[in-house]
Write a protein that holds these residues in place. Sequence first.
Motif, short mmCIF file in Angstrom:
data_model
loop_
_atom_site.label_atom_id
_atom_site.label_comp_id
_atom_site.label_asym_id
_atom_site.label_seq_id
_atom_site.Cartn_x
_atom_site.Cartn_y
_atom_site.Cartn_z
N ARG A 568 38.80 41.51 33.26
CA ARG A 568 39.13 40.10 33.39
C ARG A 568 39.01 39.66 34.83
O ARG A 568 39.08 40.47 35.76
CB ARG A 568 40.55 39.82 32.91
CG ARG A 568 40.83 40.19 31.46
CD ARG A 568 42.25 39.82 31.09
NE ARG A 568 43.19 40.39 32.05
CZ ARG A 568 44.19 39.70 32.61
NH1 ARG A 568 44.36 38.42 32.34
NH2 ARG A 568 45.01 40.29 33.45
N SER A 569 38.85 38.39 35.02
CA SER A 569 38.86 37.81 36.36
C SER A 569 40.11 38.25 37.10
O SER A 569 41.22 38.14 36.59
CB SER A 569 38.82 36.29 36.23
OG SER A 569 38.81 35.66 37.48
N GLY A 570 39.93 38.82 38.31
CA GLY A 570 41.05 39.23 39.14
C GLY A 570 41.48 40.68 38.97
O GLY A 570 42.37 41.14 39.69
N ASP A 571 40.86 41.42 38.05
CA ASP A 571 41.28 42.82 37.85
C ASP A 571 40.97 43.66 39.09
O ASP A 571 39.98 43.45 39.79
CB ASP A 571 40.57 43.42 36.65
CG ASP A 571 41.27 43.10 35.33
OD1 ASP A 571 42.43 42.66 35.37
OD2 ASP A 571 40.65 43.28 34.27
N VAL A 572 41.85 44.62 39.34
CA VAL A 572 41.70 45.57 40.45
C VAL A 572 41.67 46.97 39.86
O VAL A 572 42.51 47.32 39.02
CB VAL A 572 42.86 45.43 41.46
CG1 VAL A 572 42.67 46.42 42.61
CG2 VAL A 572 42.96 44.00 41.99
N TRP A 573 40.70 47.77 40.30
CA TRP A 573 40.49 49.11 39.77
C TRP A 573 40.48 50.11 40.93
O TRP A 573 40.22 49.75 42.07
CB TRP A 573 39.16 49.20 39.02
CG TRP A 573 38.95 48.12 38.01
CD1 TRP A 573 38.49 46.86 38.25
CD2 TRP A 573 39.20 48.21 36.61
NE1 TRP A 573 38.43 46.14 37.07
CE2 TRP A 573 38.86 46.95 36.05
CE3 TRP A 573 39.66 49.22 35.76
CZ2 TRP A 573 38.98 46.68 34.69
CZ3 TRP A 573 39.77 48.95 34.41
CH2 TRP A 573 39.43 47.70 33.88
N THR A 574 40.72 51.37 40.60
CA THR A 574 40.59 52.43 41.58
C THR A 574 39.70 53.53 41.01
O THR A 574 39.96 54.04 39.91
CB THR A 574 41.96 53.02 41.96
OG1 THR A 574 42.75 52.01 42.58
CG2 THR A 574 41.80 54.19 42.94
#
Length: 577
Positions: A568-574
């Motif tokens: 989704r818009s704005g998701d942050v992943w590592t």
Amino acid sequence: MSKILRILLLIIATLFAGCNKDVVEINTKSAITSNSQSLKISPVHTDIPVVSISASSTYPTWDASNAIDSNTATSWSSARHLSSNGVEFVQFYFSGAVDINYVKLTPRYGSNNAGLCFPLNFTIYYYTGASWVAAKSFTNFANPQKSDNYDLPVTIPLPVTVHASGIKIEVTGLRADGPNYYFQLAEVAAGFDDGFNHFKWTGNDNAVRQNRINNAGSDSFNPDRIFNWTQDDRDPIIRGTTNAINPNIYAPNIVYNGGNWHIYYGGWDNTSAKNDRIFTTVTYDDFLTFGTHTLVIGNGDRRHVNNETVLKKPDGSWLMYYTSLAQNSVANKPSFATSADGIAWAPNTGSGNAFLNMANYPNWATADVNGSNVAYLENGIYHLYFNDFATRPKAVHHAVSTDGINFNYTGDALAENLVAQDVKAFTYNNATYYLMGMHHNRQELRYSLSNSLTSFPASSFLLGNYNAADLYIVSMGFVTNANRLYGIIYGAGPTGDLSHNSLHARWLTKKIIFISDRTNARWGDIERAHGPNQVVLYMSTVMETGRFYVYDTDGTTLLYTSPQVTMRSGDVWTYNQ
């Protein structure tokens, strides 16, 4: 495939397909290697068999069991509501406690391929056997869209793997079907995929049509993988002080100092005069923020001081070489200063009393050593790379010293008309590589990679300007620590008179691509970085289901393919290798 093998596969699939549910999505688990790097491909992606399901309410003939019948043409629906504020839930259970790191919800899709009554606000809970624990919540979740070929599920990775015997989806914001509001789903599932342990959802920062991927920077130096240079999204990364009449800064040199970085640069920062001086700013958070701009070497009785190279020596002391130009001269010469902390320098102004000495270089007295004072210290020997603008043909010259002040010219290190800017050393496969960076006041930076400090092969293209704001590249410095090349900070500006420069950054990052399973749209070919470790991926929609692909810093070696996932818009992943 033989008939016997097909029968065996059918039997295995039947044994695993409890509760009339297709529970296994067959993927290939494999490890593909390329240049000694393992490619992580998601193993078998298994939905855990569901043994029971219940709901807070049911609309007549839309029973909860419809959500686990492997038929997207049938759906469960809650009771009817007259507004979006109703609270409803569906919960389903496994035969025992299992590891879960994703939840999969297939919407009921309408004739226009849009989801019908998919929840707007909801929380995913997991059941420990004693209580329900919130795992992940959503507000204003975008309405899903199906593909032309099949009813695309919404696959939601959990922040952490949970050990659970059940999953509950509790909704506090409903969507409408006509004048009425419901919570409806065609299918529900949950399971475990090890691929999500290598690419983890870590939050949402509400950035519009962007995803951010952490830990996407370079790894240990590999000479074959120094080609995916990603522009920092704050471009330029450092500007001259805003109240300066002439905020023209360039000539960066970057030194790691035990947890922080000193960025030295020269120019007209915070002054009304167009006289180069040398400054520093410090970052304590890996180039995310920067401290005050501190003047460290004033021009004193010199017209200009600039083009610094700073060494932090093994004994902890600091040494700086820089260009010095007398008021009534056209011939620059390299000077030096020393420091105990990298901030307070002696002398702290340019003067005629701190020049380097040079033996065996013809016509040193008339040499114009400008734009380049590149120093490298190895095994007690100082190596100096310099350019002489008063001679032709142009070349990068080399000299050595045992005390750092008295140098002996040894010959030309590179016979090209380029201005040397930095030299750094790395190791790879038990060999030492020396990386030299160069410019020629044009739209590109060049590099040469050698196993020798005295001779460098013909240069190659490293990177070009990003846009009109960095059209003329006039300086650069590598960002390195230990055996890692993080990136480059470079001075550049939009005009040919080289008077409006700022500091720009290009980071050596992995290449992150997302490909939609709905439309085959591909995102990531135009990407930005935010500091050396985070890649910003720009979206053309607010939500999409597909797969992430992670390539190494050469931009072509595939390291990882994610499971199917909804982003989704704005998701942050590592990313974790």
